[in-house]
Design a protein around this motif. Sequence first.
Motif, PDB file in Angstrom:
ATOM      1  N   CYS A 133      44.652  38.497  44.030  1.00  0.00           N
ATOM      2  CA  CYS A 133      45.809  39.384  43.883  1.00  0.00           C
ATOM      3  C   CYS A 133      46.156  39.966  45.244  1.00  0.00           C
ATOM      4  CB  CYS A 133      45.423  40.514  42.915  1.00  0.00           C
ATOM      5  SG  CYS A 133      46.790  41.600  42.459  1.00  0.00           S
ATOM      6  N   GLY A 151      49.685  42.928  29.376  1.00  0.00           N
ATOM      7  CA  GLY A 151      49.516  42.444  30.749  1.00  0.00           C
ATOM      8  C   GLY A 151      49.858  40.971  30.895  1.00  0.00           C
ATOM      9  N   GLY A 182      52.827  42.461  38.800  1.00  0.00           N
ATOM     10  CA  GLY A 182      52.331  42.472  37.428  1.00  0.00           C
ATOM     11  C   GLY A 182      51.532  43.717  37.106  1.00  0.00           C
TER      12      GLY A 182
HETATM   13  C1  LIG Z   1      47.591  35.760  43.911  1.00  0.00           C
HETATM   14  C2  LIG Z   1      48.193  36.875  43.125  1.00  0.00           C
HETATM   15  C3  LIG Z   1      48.721  37.974  43.791  1.00  0.00           C
HETATM   16  C4  LIG Z   1      49.252  39.055  43.069  1.00  0.00           C
HETATM   17  N1  LIG Z   1      49.685  40.158  43.741  1.00  0.00           N
HETATM   18  C5  LIG Z   1      50.154  41.219  43.049  1.00  0.00           C
HETATM   19  C6  LIG Z   1      50.534  42.418  43.712  1.00  0.00           C
HETATM   20  O1  LIG Z   1      50.415  42.541  44.931  1.00  0.00           O
HETATM   21  N2  LIG Z   1      51.025  43.430  42.966  1.00  0.00           N
HETATM   22  C7  LIG Z   1      51.165  43.340  41.619  1.00  0.00           C
HETATM   23  O2  LIG Z   1      51.654  44.280  40.992  1.00  0.00           O
HETATM   24  N3  LIG Z   1      50.749  42.230  40.964  1.00  0.00           N
HETATM   25  C8  LIG Z   1      50.241  41.188  41.631  1.00  0.00           C
HETATM   26  N4  LIG Z   1      49.797  40.084  40.963  1.00  0.00           N
HETATM   27  C9  LIG Z   1      49.788  40.104  39.500  1.00  0.00           C
HETATM   28  C10 LIG Z   1      48.561  40.887  39.000  1.00  0.00           C
HETATM   29  O3  LIG Z   1      47.395  40.400  39.624  1.00  0.00           O
HETATM   30  C11 LIG Z   1      48.443  40.744  37.484  1.00  0.00           C
HETATM   31  O4  LIG Z   1      49.688  40.982  36.901  1.00  0.00           O
HETATM   32  C12 LIG Z   1      47.417  41.723  36.926  1.00  0.00           C
HETATM   33  O5  LIG Z   1      46.132  41.456  37.398  1.00  0.00           O
HETATM   34  C13 LIG Z   1      47.424  41.636  35.394  1.00  0.00           C
HETATM   35  O6  LIG Z   1      46.396  42.433  34.885  1.00  0.00           O
HETATM   36  P1  LIG Z   1      45.707  42.031  33.500  1.00  0.00           P
HETATM   37  O7  LIG Z   1      44.741  43.104  33.190  1.00  0.00           O
HETATM   38  O8  LIG Z   1      46.747  41.681  32.499  1.00  0.00           O
HETATM   39  O9  LIG Z   1      44.953  40.661  33.798  1.00  0.00           O
HETATM   40  P2  LIG Z   1      43.782  40.348  34.825  1.00  0.00           P
HETATM   41  O10 LIG Z   1      43.813  41.268  35.963  1.00  0.00           O
HETATM   42  O11 LIG Z   1      43.861  38.892  35.082  1.00  0.00           O
HETATM   43  O12 LIG Z   1      42.461  40.675  34.012  1.00  0.00           O
HETATM   44  C14 LIG Z   1      42.000  39.834  32.994  1.00  0.00           C
HETATM   45  C15 LIG Z   1      40.519  40.074  32.811  1.00  0.00           C
HETATM   46  O13 LIG Z   1      40.094  39.366  31.664  1.00  0.00           O
HETATM   47  C16 LIG Z   1      38.802  38.843  31.908  1.00  0.00           C
HETATM   48  N5  LIG Z   1      38.641  37.691  31.010  1.00  0.00           N
HETATM   49  C17 LIG Z   1      39.384  36.578  30.972  1.00  0.00           C
HETATM   50  N6  LIG Z   1      38.957  35.777  29.975  1.00  0.00           N
HETATM   51  C18 LIG Z   1      37.927  36.419  29.380  1.00  0.00           C
HETATM   52  C19 LIG Z   1      37.071  36.110  28.282  1.00  0.00           C
HETATM   53  N7  LIG Z   1      37.206  34.972  27.588  1.00  0.00           N
HETATM   54  N8  LIG Z   1      36.102  36.988  27.937  1.00  0.00           N
HETATM   55  C20 LIG Z   1      35.943  38.148  28.627  1.00  0.00           C
HETATM   56  N9  LIG Z   1      36.738  38.492  29.684  1.00  0.00           N
HETATM   57  C21 LIG Z   1      37.720  37.639  30.032  1.00  0.00           C
HETATM   58  C22 LIG Z   1      38.814  38.490  33.386  1.00  0.00           C
HETATM   59  O14 LIG Z   1      37.492  38.513  33.914  1.00  0.00           O
HETATM   60  C23 LIG Z   1      39.684  39.587  33.974  1.00  0.00           C
HETATM   61  O15 LIG Z   1      38.919  40.661  34.484  1.00  0.00           O
HETATM   62  C24 LIG Z   1      49.268  38.993  41.654  1.00  0.00           C
HETATM   63  C25 LIG Z   1      48.752  37.884  40.994  1.00  0.00           C
HETATM   64  C26 LIG Z   1      48.205  36.830  41.712  1.00  0.00           C
HETATM   65  C27 LIG Z   1      47.613  35.659  40.991  1.00  0.00           C
END
Ligand SMILES: Cc1cc2nc3c(=O)[nH]c(=O)nc-3n(C[C@H](O)[C@H](O)[C@H](O)COP(=O)(O)OP(=O)(O)OC[C@H]3O[C@@H](n4cnc5c(N)ncnc54)[C@H](O)[C@@H]3O)c2cc1C
Length: 410
Positions: A57, A277, A290
Amino acid sequence: MESENPERIEVGLKQETQSPIAIVGGGPAGALAGALLAAGGEKVLLFDEKLAWEKPCGGGVTHKTLEQYPFLREAHSEYKAVEDCELISSSGQRARFQLRNPVAIFSRFVLNEMLLERARRAGAELRKERVTRIDGKAGDWLLSTPSGEYRASYVVLAAGARNPFRGQFSKAFAADDLMVTAGYFIPGRCSLMQIQFLKGISGYIWIFPRPDHVSAGIAGKMGETSTAELRRMLERWLADHGFSIEGAQFYSHILPALRPATIEALEVNGEGWALIGDSAGLVDPITGEGLYYALRSAELCAEAVLAGEHARYKARMEEEILPELRLAARVSQRFYNGRVFGESVLERMVALTQRSATCRDLMCDLFAGIQGYRDLRPRLYRSLPAMLAEVLGSKLRGALRIRRPSPSSA
Ligand SMILES: Cc1cc2nc3c(=O)[nH]c(=O)nc-3n(C[C@H](O)[C@H](O)[C@H](O)COP(=O)(O)OP(=O)(O)OC[C@H]3O[C@@H](n4cnc5c(N)ncnc54)[C@H](O)[C@@H]3O)c2cc1C
């Protein structure tokens, strides 16, 4: 269904009587949902296979997000507040300006750990386990992990973009709804945030300074180019701009960038389940932001669950978040590939930012997250005369500087 581990059986039985809510994923979305639901009196079981980790990220958090979640701002020693920003077009035009409201750039390990700790303190039970199966139905879910089985009354899927369960509740993402990313966490420090747009790529290279390293990455639409090619482009750019990747950690990941039709048909909840998310696809398809959507969807979902009105989650998303994402999805193609007056939109945008203070003002608000897409067009129309006058003024000044002989030559 029985686990050999007595502790697991006991936990499972306790949950059966108390109908816990299971949250799969402890990223920003899952951790905030866990904290809010537990603080609201729900019994919460949160699973993450890694708990806090350095998720691929940029870690950029907007001013709007800091305003909405002040505890993030309070953690100011944990992030780098970046004010210096530079946009670079594919032809090499540069526009450098100061952000009025700095972007807070977090290491994702630090951000996730902080959010998970809040969930733990609110009373959520955190389990470092990978969920491998989700069976059952509303009110009676059974979640399997390599070390046990757990019953739950409600499932909140917060497992990010790359998870096998999305298709079980809703439709799996199509390749056209995804971006591929590649990047490096580079040791060292810098203070300039850079965004480099690229020819033929619906995405960009970013340099995000963090407190003790730099998060550099590149994103492009899936199918447009391969991850290997993106990596090569990034490495070339880094070398040309004086960044060494020696000792830097490489990453690649996917990012939802939903098409308008996919957002139109988006399901975020159903009988006994909700998606929040990245699992729900809630990422700005233009910028890739995101984190705000992860946190806000977690909040709206938790509010609906605590009120016992689960359908309210979708209704609130329709009011607040989906119209913005829908519009961004519609505009995205034009933003990256469109042309105005014979020149690419991005070249024009960088040139305008370089020459017009009014445009830089607008950019500052976009970077701060306080300028939405829905009221962007009226603002652009209102500001256009000022922007054009500033561009003209800047061109005239440039021309005069060229023509006027310097005192020494005179
Ligand atoms: C390269 C990159 C750069 C980015 N830069 C930015 C930025 O600068 N600013 C911004 O606002 N957004 C950015 N984003 C987007 C942001 O990273 C995501 O929108 C955000 O992390 C979403 O949060 P989340 O909690 O939905 O998912 P995630 O952060 O992906 O968290 C999901 C969690 O679920 C866990 N998990 C998955 N499957 C399982 C399972 N089967 N059992 C148990 N645990 C599991 C994982 O370990 C993880 O910790 C970026 C994304 C990428 C890929």
